[in-house]
Structure formats: C-alpha cells, structure tokens
Scaffold this motif. Sequence first.
Motif, PDB file in Angstrom:
ATOM      1  N   UNK A  45       0.808  -1.220   0.000  1.00 48.66           N
ATOM      2  CA  UNK A  45       0.000   0.000   0.000  1.00 48.66           C
ATOM      3  C   UNK A  45       0.842   1.271   0.000  1.00 48.66           C
ATOM      4  N   UNK A  46       1.896   1.314   0.782  1.00 51.24           N
ATOM      5  CA  UNK A  46       2.725   2.515   0.889  1.00 51.24           C
ATOM      6  C   UNK A  46       4.090   2.364   0.205  1.00 51.24           C
ATOM      7  N   UNK A  47       4.260   1.308  -0.550  1.00 50.91           N
ATOM      8  CA  UNK A  47       5.566   1.014  -1.150  1.00 50.91           C
ATOM      9  C   UNK A  47       5.893   1.957  -2.307  1.00 50.91           C
ATOM     10  N   UNK A  48       7.172   2.178  -2.507  1.00 52.73           N
ATOM     11  CA  UNK A  48       7.626   2.854  -3.723  1.00 52.73           C
ATOM     12  C   UNK A  48       7.305   1.920  -4.880  1.00 52.73           C
ATOM     13  N   UNK A  49       7.356   2.428  -6.107  1.00 52.32           N
ATOM     14  CA  UNK A  49       6.962   1.581  -7.228  1.00 52.32           C
ATOM     15  C   UNK A  49       7.678   1.954  -8.507  1.00 52.32           C
ATOM     16  N   UNK A  50       7.612   1.033  -9.440  1.00 54.60           N
ATOM     17  CA  UNK A  50       8.070   1.214 -10.812  1.00 54.60           C
ATOM     18  C   UNK A  50       6.863   0.998 -11.715  1.00 54.60           C
ATOM     19  N   UNK A  51       6.657   1.899 -12.657  1.00 50.53           N
ATOM     20  CA  UNK A  51       5.557   1.729 -13.613  1.00 50.53           C
ATOM     21  C   UNK A  51       5.833   0.508 -14.505  1.00 50.53           C
ATOM     22  N   UNK A  52       4.776  -0.252 -14.783  1.00 47.74           N
ATOM     23  CA  UNK A  52       4.870  -1.419 -15.662  1.00 47.74           C
ATOM     24  C   UNK A  52       3.827  -1.271 -16.760  1.00 47.74           C
ATOM     25  N   UNK A  53       4.285  -0.878 -17.936  1.00 50.36           N
ATOM     26  CA  UNK A  53       3.374  -0.709 -19.064  1.00 50.36           C
ATOM     27  C   UNK A  53       2.674  -2.025 -19.371  1.00 50.36           C
ATOM     28  N   UNK A  54       1.376  -1.986 -19.533  1.00 50.64           N
ATOM     29  CA  UNK A  54       0.522  -3.158 -19.786  1.00 50.64           C
ATOM     30  C   UNK A  54       0.512  -4.152 -18.627  1.00 50.64           C
ATOM     31  N   UNK A  55       0.947  -3.733 -17.455  1.00 46.54           N
ATOM     32  CA  UNK A  55       0.980  -4.616 -16.293  1.00 46.54           C
ATOM     33  C   UNK A  55      -0.384  -5.073 -15.831  1.00 46.54           C
ATOM     34  N   UNK A  56      -1.417  -4.309 -16.186  1.00 43.00           N
ATOM     35  CA  UNK A  56      -2.768  -4.711 -15.786  1.00 43.00           C
ATOM     36  C   UNK A  56      -3.256  -5.937 -16.549  1.00 43.00           C
ATOM     37  N   UNK A  57      -2.579  -6.271 -17.644  1.00 47.32           N
ATOM     38  CA  UNK A  57      -2.971  -7.444 -18.427  1.00 47.32           C
ATOM     39  C   UNK A  57      -2.465  -8.708 -17.743  1.00 47.32           C
ATOM     40  N   UNK A  58      -3.393  -9.428 -17.143  1.00 45.21           N
ATOM     41  CA  UNK A  58      -3.053 -10.764 -16.685  1.00 45.21           C
ATOM     42  C   UNK A  58      -4.035 -11.703 -17.370  1.00 45.21           C
ATOM     43  N   UNK A  59      -3.563 -12.871 -17.688  1.00 44.37           N
ATOM     44  CA  UNK A  59      -4.324 -13.791 -18.520  1.00 44.37           C
ATOM     45  C   UNK A  59      -5.300 -14.575 -17.649  1.00 44.37           C
ATOM     46  N   UNK A  60      -6.524 -14.033 -17.554  1.00 43.48           N
ATOM     47  CA  UNK A  60      -7.581 -14.683 -16.788  1.00 43.48           C
ATOM     48  C   UNK A  60      -8.700 -15.222 -17.679  1.00 43.48           C
ATOM     49  N   UNK A  61      -8.855 -14.626 -18.867  1.00 39.48           N
ATOM     50  CA  UNK A  61      -9.940 -15.006 -19.770  1.00 39.48           C
ATOM     51  C   UNK A  61      -9.389 -15.234 -21.178  1.00 39.48           C
ATOM     52  N   UNK A  62     -10.231 -15.773 -22.055  1.00 41.71           N
ATOM     53  CA  UNK A  62      -9.828 -15.969 -23.450  1.00 41.71           C
ATOM     54  C   UNK A  62      -9.512 -14.619 -24.101  1.00 41.71           C
ATOM     55  N   UNK A  63     -10.295 -13.594 -23.782  1.00 46.63           N
ATOM     56  CA  UNK A  63     -10.033 -12.254 -24.339  1.00 46.63           C
ATOM     57  C   UNK A  63      -8.670 -11.732 -23.879  1.00 46.63           C
ATOM     58  N   UNK A  64      -8.321 -11.970 -22.609  1.00 53.03           N
ATOM     59  CA  UNK A  64      -6.999 -11.563 -22.107  1.00 53.03           C
ATOM     60  C   UNK A  64      -5.895 -12.278 -22.874  1.00 53.03           C
ATOM     61  N   UNK A  65      -6.089 -13.554 -23.120  1.00 50.34           N
ATOM     62  CA  UNK A  65      -5.085 -14.342 -23.844  1.00 50.34           C
ATOM     63  C   UNK A  65      -4.919 -13.808 -25.263  1.00 50.34           C
ATOM     64  N   UNK A  66      -6.018 -13.503 -25.919  1.00 47.51           N
ATOM     65  CA  UNK A  66      -5.940 -12.946 -27.275  1.00 47.51           C
ATOM     66  C   UNK A  66      -5.172 -11.632 -27.280  1.00 47.51           C
ATOM     67  N   UNK A  67      -5.436 -10.765 -26.297  1.00 44.05           N
ATOM     68  CA  UNK A  67      -4.714  -9.485 -26.210  1.00 44.05           C
ATOM     69  C   UNK A  67      -3.230  -9.731 -25.944  1.00 44.05           C
ATOM     70  N   UNK A  68      -2.913 -10.667 -25.051  1.00 40.07           N
ATOM     71  CA  UNK A  68      -1.513 -10.987 -24.766  1.00 40.07           C
ATOM     72  C   UNK A  68      -0.792 -11.464 -26.024  1.00 40.07           C
ATOM     73  N   UNK A  69      -1.460 -12.266 -26.810  1.00 38.08           N
ATOM     74  CA  UNK A  69      -0.840 -12.771 -28.051  1.00 38.08           C
ATOM     75  C   UNK A  69      -0.636 -11.641 -29.045  1.00 38.08           C
ATOM     76  N   UNK A  70      -1.564 -10.672 -29.094  1.00 37.10           N
ATOM     77  CA  UNK A  70      -1.407  -9.518 -29.978  1.00 37.10           C
ATOM     78  C   UNK A  70      -0.196  -8.681 -29.565  1.00 37.10           C
ATOM     79  N   UNK A  71      -0.049  -8.454 -28.262  1.00 37.66           N
ATOM     80  CA  UNK A  71       1.010  -7.571 -27.753  1.00 37.66           C
ATOM     81  C   UNK A  71       2.373  -8.246 -27.634  1.00 37.66           C
ATOM     82  N   UNK A  72       2.392  -9.525 -27.262  1.00 35.47           N
ATOM     83  CA  UNK A  72       3.660 -10.157 -26.870  1.00 35.47           C
ATOM     84  C   UNK A  72       3.990 -11.432 -27.648  1.00 35.47           C
ATOM     85  N   UNK A  73       3.251 -11.724 -28.690  1.00 37.10           N
ATOM     86  CA  UNK A  73       3.617 -12.876 -29.503  1.00 37.10           C
ATOM     87  C   UNK A  73       2.692 -14.002 -29.392  1.00 37.10           C
TER      88      UNK A  73
END
Length: 188
Positions: free
Chosen positions: A160-188
Amino acid sequence: MSIAAVVLAAGASTRLGEPKQLVMLGDETLLERTVRVAREAGCSPVVVVVGAEYAQVLGNSVLGDAVPMINDQWKEGMASSIRVGVRTVGTVARDAEGVLLMTCDQPAVTAKHLLRLTLSTEVKASRYAGRSGVPAFFPSKYFEKLMELKGDAGARELLAEARYEELENGELDVDTVADLERARELFG
C-alpha cells in the motif's frame, strides 16, 4: 546480491477454462516465460509454487533448475502460496537478500523491469492501472511479515505505501480468453 524469485502459479484458472500456466505465448508457456524472465533478471533460486492441476502443470513445463513446490492449501488464496514460496527460499537460499513475488500470468513483465524493482533496500511494487501490485520486491527483513499473510489479498497490504516502478501493460493478466488474445497480440 542474491535475490530469489517466487512464481505464484497455484490457481485453478476457472475463468480461462484451462490451466493458464500451460497456455502458449509464442514458443513457450506462460509459466516457462515467467521462469525465464526471472532467470534473465539474475534471480536465484526461482521457486515455482503450483497447486491446482499440479501434476499436469509440472509434467508439461520445462522449468530447468527452478524449484517446484506443491501448495496443497492453494484454495485458501494467494497468501498460502506466498508462504510456501518464502519458506522454501528460507530453506534453499538462506543468504537471499530479498525475494521477487511474481505471478505466472503477466506477460508484460520483463527482466529489465524486475531489475529496477530490486534496486531498492525497501519494498518496491509494480504500478499499473493506478494501483500497486506484483511483481514486487521484498527485502529479507520482510520475510517474516510475508509468512504471516492470510487469504487471497496476497501482499496487497504490504504494498500500500511502497515505492513503485511503472509497468506498461501490467494490468494485463491472462484470466480469460479475451486476455489471452490481447496478450498474443502484444507479446507474440
């Protein structure tokens, strides 16, 4: 400096309908990709905590020298896997100066990002979609606090109070088929 990685990969992938750990992204599974990125960042050991479908996951993954651990309490939530992973680090790498907590379903994570997290003497989180989360770095002085975690919130409270590093597209975690399709578009 010795930094361990704990890859949290114990969930049942109910929304995806198949073990996300074994989903292919490019020429490797999500789990293999996560282990590779942790190794590229210099993490040693890399502890992989599995639970649901562990026999299938371990039997169909090439994890090299990663240390696989089975969490038979995986239904409790992420905290149980964190405890298994940190306990293992304390056993196999007593000199570890810290641990990176990672999940196996965040394809945006790079070795460069992990290295930026470890350039700290305090807790450091990844930041995406306006909040802090994993991957996150915890110096060894936090191992005891990590061992006290309960439930499915994981280490959120400690971040909660930690310092941080920004992670572009970090919100993408593969939980659904749509997430997987997006991951394949962005990362191979």
